[in-house]
Scaffold this motif. Sequence first.
Motif, PDB file in Angstrom:
ATOM      1  N   UNK A   1      22.838  -5.693 -18.199  1.00 24.48           N
ATOM      2  CA  UNK A   1      22.266  -6.558 -17.173  1.00 24.48           C
ATOM      3  C   UNK A   1      22.066  -7.964 -17.719  1.00 24.48           C
ATOM      4  N   UNK A   2      22.023  -8.893 -16.793  1.00 29.24           N
ATOM      5  CA  UNK A   2      21.818 -10.285 -17.185  1.00 29.24           C
ATOM      6  C   UNK A   2      20.374 -10.471 -17.620  1.00 29.24           C
ATOM      7  N   UNK A   3      20.205 -11.092 -18.763  1.00 31.21           N
ATOM      8  CA  UNK A   3      18.868 -11.213 -19.309  1.00 31.21           C
ATOM      9  C   UNK A   3      18.401 -12.655 -19.249  1.00 31.21           C
ATOM     10  N   UNK A   4      17.097 -12.786 -19.112  1.00 30.21           N
ATOM     11  CA  UNK A   4      16.509 -14.115 -19.063  1.00 30.21           C
ATOM     12  C   UNK A   4      16.661 -14.787 -20.417  1.00 30.21           C
ATOM     13  N   UNK A   5      16.748 -16.109 -20.363  1.00 35.59           N
ATOM     14  CA  UNK A   5      16.963 -16.865 -21.599  1.00 35.59           C
ATOM     15  C   UNK A   5      15.646 -17.305 -22.205  1.00 35.59           C
ATOM     16  N   UNK A   6      14.671 -16.485 -22.126  1.00 36.38           N
ATOM     17  CA  UNK A   6      13.386 -16.812 -22.739  1.00 36.38           C
ATOM     18  C   UNK A   6      12.633 -15.506 -22.984  1.00 36.38           C
ATOM     19  N   UNK A   7      11.417 -15.647 -23.422  1.00 39.85           N
ATOM     20  CA  UNK A   7      10.559 -14.506 -23.743  1.00 39.85           C
ATOM     21  C   UNK A   7       9.441 -14.439 -22.709  1.00 39.85           C
ATOM     22  N   UNK A   8       9.024 -13.245 -22.380  1.00 36.33           N
ATOM     23  CA  UNK A   8       7.885 -13.070 -21.482  1.00 36.33           C
ATOM     24  C   UNK A   8       6.644 -12.772 -22.315  1.00 36.33           C
ATOM     25  N   UNK A   9       5.618 -13.559 -22.070  1.00 37.02           N
ATOM     26  CA  UNK A   9       4.325 -13.306 -22.735  1.00 37.02           C
ATOM     27  C   UNK A   9       3.371 -12.691 -21.709  1.00 37.02           C
ATOM     28  N   UNK A  10       2.962 -11.478 -21.984  1.00 38.96           N
ATOM     29  CA  UNK A  10       2.070 -10.759 -21.078  1.00 38.96           C
ATOM     30  C   UNK A  10       0.667 -10.780 -21.677  1.00 38.96           C
ATOM     31  N   UNK A  11      -0.284 -11.175 -20.877  1.00 34.99           N
ATOM     32  CA  UNK A  11      -1.680 -11.169 -21.306  1.00 34.99           C
ATOM     33  C   UNK A  11      -2.475 -10.315 -20.327  1.00 34.99           C
ATOM     34  N   UNK A  12      -3.077  -9.274 -20.833  1.00 32.87           N
ATOM     35  CA  UNK A  12      -3.949  -8.427 -20.015  1.00 32.87           C
ATOM     36  C   UNK A  12      -5.368  -8.661 -20.499  1.00 32.87           C
ATOM     37  N   UNK A  13      -6.149  -9.258 -19.645  1.00 33.46           N
ATOM     38  CA  UNK A  13      -7.504  -9.638 -20.041  1.00 33.46           C
ATOM     39  C   UNK A  13      -8.494  -8.552 -19.626  1.00 33.46           C
ATOM     40  N   UNK A  14      -9.358  -8.171 -20.543  1.00 39.08           N
ATOM     41  CA  UNK A  14     -10.453  -7.221 -20.277  1.00 39.08           C
ATOM     42  C   UNK A  14      -9.967  -5.888 -19.744  1.00 39.08           C
ATOM     43  N   UNK A  15      -9.034  -5.297 -20.448  1.00 38.57           N
ATOM     44  CA  UNK A  15      -8.672  -3.925 -20.133  1.00 38.57           C
ATOM     45  C   UNK A  15      -9.919  -3.056 -20.323  1.00 38.57           C
ATOM     46  N   UNK A  16     -10.079  -2.083 -19.467  1.00 35.13           N
ATOM     47  CA  UNK A  16     -11.222  -1.170 -19.498  1.00 35.13           C
ATOM     48  C   UNK A  16     -12.513  -1.818 -19.030  1.00 35.13           C
ATOM     49  N   UNK A  17     -12.412  -3.005 -18.476  1.00 37.62           N
ATOM     50  CA  UNK A  17     -13.600  -3.604 -17.894  1.00 37.62           C
ATOM     51  C   UNK A  17     -13.906  -2.918 -16.567  1.00 37.62           C
ATOM     52  N   UNK A  18     -15.164  -2.737 -16.229  1.00 41.02           N
ATOM     53  CA  UNK A  18     -15.491  -2.128 -14.919  1.00 41.02           C
ATOM     54  C   UNK A  18     -14.988  -2.960 -13.745  1.00 41.02           C
ATOM     55  N   UNK A  19     -14.707  -4.210 -13.973  1.00 41.46           N
ATOM     56  CA  UNK A  19     -14.239  -5.059 -12.880  1.00 41.46           C
ATOM     57  C   UNK A  19     -12.845  -4.674 -12.394  1.00 41.46           C
ATOM     58  N   UNK A  20     -12.118  -3.932 -13.191  1.00 42.21           N
ATOM     59  CA  UNK A  20     -10.795  -3.514 -12.731  1.00 42.21           C
ATOM     60  C   UNK A  20     -10.868  -2.464 -11.642  1.00 42.21           C
ATOM     61  N   UNK A  21     -11.979  -1.771 -11.575  1.00 38.76           N
ATOM     62  CA  UNK A  21     -12.098  -0.661 -10.638  1.00 38.76           C
ATOM     63  C   UNK A  21     -12.397  -1.197  -9.243  1.00 38.76           C
ATOM     64  N   UNK A  22     -11.393  -1.776  -8.632  1.00 38.77           N
ATOM     65  CA  UNK A  22     -11.634  -2.475  -7.380  1.00 38.77           C
ATOM     66  C   UNK A  22     -10.718  -2.033  -6.251  1.00 38.77           C
ATOM     67  N   UNK A  23      -9.905  -1.032  -6.484  1.00 37.82           N
ATOM     68  CA  UNK A  23      -9.020  -0.593  -5.408  1.00 37.82           C
ATOM     69  C   UNK A  23      -9.739   0.450  -4.567  1.00 37.82           C
ATOM     70  N   UNK A  24      -9.967   0.162  -3.299  1.00 34.85           N
ATOM     71  CA  UNK A  24     -10.693   1.131  -2.464  1.00 34.85           C
ATOM     72  C   UNK A  24      -9.849   2.385  -2.237  1.00 34.85           C
ATOM     73  N   UNK A  25     -10.516   3.503  -2.338  1.00 35.18           N
ATOM     74  CA  UNK A  25      -9.827   4.773  -2.100  1.00 35.18           C
ATOM     75  C   UNK A  25      -9.157   5.349  -3.315  1.00 35.18           C
ATOM     76  N   UNK A  26      -9.026   4.572  -4.372  1.00 36.64           N
ATOM     77  CA  UNK A  26      -8.374   5.064  -5.583  1.00 36.64           C
ATOM     78  C   UNK A  26      -9.404   5.754  -6.470  1.00 36.64           C
ATOM     79  N   UNK A  27      -8.973   6.750  -7.204  1.00 34.73           N
ATOM     80  CA  UNK A  27      -9.923   7.407  -8.105  1.00 34.73           C
ATOM     81  C   UNK A  27     -10.324   6.457  -9.228  1.00 34.73           C
ATOM     82  N   UNK A  28     -11.562   6.551  -9.662  1.00 34.80           N
ATOM     83  CA  UNK A  28     -11.972   5.676 -10.776  1.00 34.80           C
ATOM     84  C   UNK A  28     -11.190   6.013 -12.041  1.00 34.80           C
TER      85      UNK A  28
END
Lengths: 483, 270
Positions: free
Chosen positions: A273-300
């Motif tokens: 497949x054609x690949x991008x000509x750069x790098x992707x930097x992924x930043x996930x801030x505050x994994x496991x923070x209680x603030x992530x639990x925000x989807x209604x109807x989803x199990x905690x």
Amino acid sequence: MSSFRRTAHPHGRASSGKTAQLPGVRVSAHNGRPLVSTGTPALDDVFGGGVPVGGLLLLKDDRLTGYATLLLRLFLSQGAHSRHALSLASPELDAKAFIAALPLAVAAPSSTSASDSSSSSSSSSSSSSSSNVELVPTPSGGLLSGSSRTLGTLRPRSGLAATSAADPAASPQDRMSIAWRYQSQPRAVTTAAPVTSASGEVYSNTFDITKTIAPETLVQVPVAILDPASLAAAAAAAAAASGVSTRGVYSELLSSIRSQIVEAGFDSSNGDSEQAATILRIAVHSLASPLWDAIPGAPPPTIKDMCLFLHSLKALVHSSRAVCVVTVPAHLYDDCYKLHSSPLVRRLEHIADAAIEIESFAGSHRPANALYTSEYHGLVYPHKVFSLYSLNDTSRLSHIDLHSLAFKVHRKRFTIEPFNLPPEDASSDASIDASAAAGAQPSAPAAAASGSKIRRQSASIPARASGPGCAGSNSPAAIPLDF
Amino acid sequence: MSLETLLNWPAPDRPLPPHRAVDDSSVRGVFVVTDTLERSGSFVLHKLVGRHVRLPGWAVALVCVAQQPEHYVAVHKKLGMHLSLHKQTFASVDLFSRLGQLVQSDGATDPVQTLFSEITAPFAAAAPQDAAEPPRKPCIVIDDVSMLLFVGLSVSQTVLLVTALRSFVIALGTQRDGCLAVLVHDDCPADEEQASANAWIQQLATVLLHVRPLDSGFTEGVHGQLAVALGPQALWADSARHDAGIVPGELLFRVNDASVDWVARGRSGL
């Protein structure tokens, strides 16, 4: 014509060679893998030159302060200046404002004087780089003011003040001389000069944390933002379309990141497949923070959900042209005295390729010796260092240096350096050093004062009971390191 | 003194005993390697893989849970072994890239059964064509078992999987006298699930290898310490058939770029 052809492999050397030609990427001398900078040169040294492409770094947040978030900002800002694509997932930050407020990279300090640079610097953010560097005070005073380092000053070890030592135009007083027997020791780099790769591209910048990145720089960089609200909307749409129950927030987050990687061409598992000509930097801030639990109807989310997310994210990043930094509010999972901690954080550390803990003196439960809090702002614990495609750790530092790191936020710069114990006679030399520095460098009083700050402060520190058995001590240097 | 010496692995300076024709020091062995976050014990697994790939009559399956298979290929290449040249005797099982699918139970499939089938599949594929030819001794190396526990398996499922794999490699009454090597993390007493699983798994061990940072703190030139101990199952080993000659002891080590140096405690070198 030779009949031998190099076979293309998604994870092989051929792929590494192509990746190494991308901007802001250089090849590790340790294992030949492409690396990207964290935005903090000393942290790059901890990891053997940078974060390997395909690597996942876990940052344990500091309590009450935001130094780990600052490291995340530097990581993203380095990506923006290297024209890497950015992806930020955060439950609590105003992500757009966070991206817009990334620190500004400054250029290499020129050979002109500090006053010249300062006078030409304050007009625009993009042209003020050298002046910003010149204005940064350092503990040793060697970087900016040229004040001489005298015996006993807390200073970066060996090569840490390499800027002044490497500058041939610097005066002999500026150059830091060390004993010959220590010259072969591994060096950490906190230089203000940007580090360039072999192709001449800037690999690692120096950042002014008081200035924000130029908007024209950000325009050139693809930025994707994920927050709980957008994930909830995507989850609701997916549930309505498929008729199944809503997935958990981490499943949605992983699915969104996977979509970003595949759609933007960062997936290297499919070599055709054609690949991008750069790098992707992924930043996930505050994994496991209680603030992530925000989807209604989803199990905690449970501990295993979070671990499965991180492992799946690691597998995803390993098979793509991406690097990932995840911060975890580890202090939320400890009790006050760390007598009992949740197993979550330790499990996440095991899953990640590398794990670093930031502990600030200001937010720490444990009392810190004032002699050290005057010089550093906290400690850095590299619990786990990258060892991808290697038998051993890829760190450039010795084991002793690796486990004795401290950080300091200067007026405009964030640095990490090996922690040095001050000499016992530091207080007796303080007045001599201060007067000598003031006399030798009348044009740079701030830097001279900075260079001798530790002595003057240590002389003025009253004896305090910072720990058991040290209440009766009158010598500040005799107070044990009680953190 | 080295790990090979403690485990009684034959070497040019340690030939086989006179009454033994083949190297069977690993037969019916269950090696349980414990490590910590600061000092990984994966290099011991690399040693075990390299040894059993070279041994005649053995087939090795490396179960990649913590890293992708390319990582192990690169490491063994540095160690001087091209795993791709040993396709008859070596196979890597890639659980790393699809662990989430494998451990999550949808009610219809049992994750333990699924994982067992995945891990043992290479041995079914590598069965000898000639019926007269004895089957190869299976060696299964798992890096690492704790990761299975972290991402979804329960303690009982984890222990059940390890027990089933042990029964597979040590099938009594058959010629399939292989060995199993697993890595578990053992550095968080607060993690009751992990502590419980570790206790169960260590009950199955014939040899325990504990990899730790130095008790005396970080120092130059030495990266950690490794203790070799006999596991509970060593008490029940058939001495007439299995005389491993393992010597409990402790070593200091330094992991280099392409080798591991062993240092006897209290000495600067071997």
